[in-house]
Design a protein around this motif. Structure first.
Motif, PDB file in Angstrom:
ATOM      1  N   LEU A 177       0.821  -1.210   0.000  1.00  0.00           N
ATOM      2  CA  LEU A 177       0.000   0.000   0.000  1.00  0.00           C
ATOM      3  C   LEU A 177       0.854   1.257   0.000  1.00  0.00           C
ATOM      4  N   SER A 178       1.930   1.229   0.785  1.00  0.00           N
ATOM      5  CA  SER A 178       2.820   2.392   0.854  1.00  0.00           C
ATOM      6  C   SER A 178       4.142   1.992   1.478  1.00  0.00           C
ATOM      7  N   VAL A 179       5.157   2.742   1.154  1.00  0.00           N
ATOM      8  CA  VAL A 179       6.471   2.616   1.783  1.00  0.00           C
ATOM      9  C   VAL A 179       6.897   4.010   2.196  1.00  0.00           C
ATOM     10  N   THR A 180       7.177   4.202   3.463  1.00  0.00           N
ATOM     11  CA  THR A 180       7.506   5.527   3.966  1.00  0.00           C
ATOM     12  C   THR A 180       8.907   5.538   4.558  1.00  0.00           C
ATOM     13  N   ASP A 181       9.511   6.707   4.566  1.00  0.00           N
ATOM     14  CA  ASP A 181      10.782   6.873   5.273  1.00  0.00           C
ATOM     15  C   ASP A 181      10.495   6.800   6.766  1.00  0.00           C
ATOM     16  N   ASP A 182      11.194   5.913   7.457  1.00  0.00           N
ATOM     17  CA  ASP A 182      10.978   5.779   8.891  1.00  0.00           C
ATOM     18  C   ASP A 182      11.767   6.854   9.637  1.00  0.00           C
ATOM     19  N   ALA A 183      11.279   7.234  10.797  1.00  0.00           N
ATOM     20  CA  ALA A 183      11.932   8.295  11.572  1.00  0.00           C
ATOM     21  C   ALA A 183      13.288   7.840  12.076  1.00  0.00           C
ATOM     22  N   ARG A 184      14.304   8.637  11.840  1.00  0.00           N
ATOM     23  CA  ARG A 184      15.659   8.327  12.328  1.00  0.00           C
ATOM     24  C   ARG A 184      15.792   8.916  13.734  1.00  0.00           C
ATOM     25  N   THR A 185      15.258   8.199  14.715  1.00  0.00           N
ATOM     26  CA  THR A 185      15.194   8.723  16.076  1.00  0.00           C
ATOM     27  C   THR A 185      16.557   8.797  16.762  1.00  0.00           C
ATOM     28  N   GLY A 186      17.582   8.231  16.141  1.00  0.00           N
ATOM     29  CA  GLY A 186      18.925   8.323  16.699  1.00  0.00           C
ATOM     30  C   GLY A 186      19.776   9.382  16.036  1.00  0.00           C
ATOM     31  N   GLY A 187      19.207  10.071  15.041  1.00  0.00           N
ATOM     32  CA  GLY A 187      19.961  11.073  14.309  1.00  0.00           C
ATOM     33  C   GLY A 187      20.165  10.645  12.863  1.00  0.00           C
ATOM     34  N   ALA A 188      20.524  11.623  12.030  1.00  0.00           N
ATOM     35  CA  ALA A 188      20.645  11.372  10.593  1.00  0.00           C
ATOM     36  C   ALA A 188      21.789  10.440  10.236  1.00  0.00           C
ATOM     37  N   ASP A 189      22.754  10.277  11.128  1.00  0.00           N
ATOM     38  CA  ASP A 189      23.922   9.449  10.839  1.00  0.00           C
ATOM     39  C   ASP A 189      23.754   8.003  11.278  1.00  0.00           C
ATOM     40  N   LEU A 190      22.561   7.638  11.727  1.00  0.00           N
ATOM     41  CA  LEU A 190      22.261   6.255  12.074  1.00  0.00           C
ATOM     42  C   LEU A 190      21.027   5.814  11.305  1.00  0.00           C
ATOM     43  N   PRO A 191      20.928   4.519  10.994  1.00  0.00           N
ATOM     44  CA  PRO A 191      19.699   4.055  10.347  1.00  0.00           C
ATOM     45  C   PRO A 191      18.507   4.189  11.274  1.00  0.00           C
ATOM     46  N   ALA A 192      17.317   4.168  10.700  1.00  0.00           N
ATOM     47  CA  ALA A 192      16.117   4.253  11.522  1.00  0.00           C
ATOM     48  C   ALA A 192      15.973   3.024  12.397  1.00  0.00           C
TER      49      ALA A 192
END
Length: 375
Positions: free
Chosen positions: A87-102
């Motif tokens: 149905l959809s694929v969304t960018d997951d929130a990178r809660t550890g910062g932009a330099d870590l994967p979500a």
């Protein structure tokens, strides 16, 4: 000078081991009391959000677990139809910062092993087969009484001993985990090549059908249903029957659910000690202080954040006083409450049959907005 010089930690899960590493690194004498007779090799997969990965990088084990796990930064949603339509694929929130994967999925025993070795290398001692029977304290120390009759004294005792915490009971906190009405099947199986992120399906014979890749060849799959009496011995057969309704990668997953599959079943619970988590020189953290259904995959992250914040305050403080405990409560209670409430709310929507009208990504996003900021 740190606020304490000798600390006892009850429990060798993620929260206890994280606290042990950070305190031992600061030169504090740390002993971990573990009721099991040795390291556990049990478990399936675990989903680690970025804010947990941020703590593991602080501990110096990020490179190791990244090499063993499977990192991704998208979240997919599929329809409960025979094709498993995306149905959809969304960018997951990178809660550890932009330099870590979500997100990092990995085999739970591999994470436990990395944390345990790091704690021991830092100088922490693990005393296996040690069960807490009681706790006594005065103004300057706290004493643990074990089932064997030993009396072990520390400046501070940390109860990181899980949902059914003996430490929580010993210090008179009455809050207990309560069932939410759901149960979850989990299976550790081979990873189909198509599984490169978590995909969630709401509806069908289960409330949720989901999976998380954990390595080059492995993943864990999960199915959430009404809580009920279930036989784990029949688990592969029951889980395969439920999974057969779902399409996409579930066809291969279902084929892997034979009699040899590693399957387990647990019931969802939730609780929050809604106030200070300490009583004098004893404090509870992680699942001992709060728990939630894994509907937004923040349980492990909240536990290791508790440990990191507590260790920071203890190593930077000069005295174990009311100000330190007030700072700990201020930084942890509201954050944990947001996660517990969000996790329970998502489950309640499903139980009430309202999930199709609910803004699931919106709820997940609102919790992510809270935990993106460092604890």
């Amino acid at each position: 000078m740190a606020a304490v010089s000798k600390v006892g930690i009850v429990g060798s899960g993620a929260a206890g081991l994280t606290a042990a590493v950070l305190l031992a690194d600061a030169g504090i004498d740390v002993e971990i009391l573990e009721k099991e007779t040795g390291p556990s090799s049990l478990g399936s997969g675990i989903t680690l959000q970025g804010n947990a990965l941020r703590i593991f990088r602080q501990l110096g084990i990020w490179d190791e677990i990244a090499a063993k796990g499977f990192a991704f930064s998208e979240l997919g949603f599929r329809a409960p139809d025979p094709a498993g339509t995306v149905l959809s694929v969304t960018d997951d929130a990178r809660t550890g910062g932009a330099d870590l994967p979500a997100t990092l999925g990995m085999y739970r025993p591999d994470l436990a092993d990395a944390l345990r070795r790091r704690a021991v290398n830092a100088g922490a001692r693990i005393s296996y087969g040690t069960k807490v029977k009681g706790v006594e304290q005065d103004g300057s120390s706290v004493t643990v009484i074990t089932d064997d009759g030993d009396r072990l004294s520390y400046d501070l005792l940390i109860g990181a001993d899980g949902l059914h915490s003996a430490v929580r009971t010993a210090i008179g906190i009455k809050t207990e985990p309560e069932p939410t009405g759901m149960g979850i099947w989990r299976a550790f199986v081979e990873r189909p090549a198509e599984v490169v992120r978590t995909d969630l399906t709401y509806g069908g014979p289960c409330y949720i059908a989901g999976y998380c890749p954990t390595g080059e060849d492995t993943m864990y799959a999960y199915l959430v249903e009404d809580a009920q009496e279930r036989s784990v011995e029949d688990g592969p057969k029951i889980m395969a029957g439920l999974a057969a309704a779902y399409g996409g990668p579930w066809k291969e997953i279902t084929a892997s659910l034979d009699h040899s599959a590693r399957v387990n079943y647990t019931r969802f619970t939730a609780h929050l000690v809604d106030g200070p988590w300490n009583r004098g020189r004893v404090v509870i953290i992680g699942d001992a202080a709060h728990s939630c259904p894994p509907t937004i995959a923040q349980g492990a992250a909240m536990a290791v954040e508790d440990a990191a914040v507590l260790a920071e305050l203890l190593t930077n403080g000069e005295e174990l006083n009311d100000a330190l405990w007030e700072a700990f409560t201020e930084r942890r209670l509201a954050r944990a409450r947001t996660v517990v409430r969000g996790s329970v709310q998502l489950g309640q929507w499903m139980l009430d049959g309202e999930i199709r009208n609910a803004d699931v990504p919106g709820l997940i996003g609102s919790v992510a907005a809270t935990v993106t900021q460092p604890a």
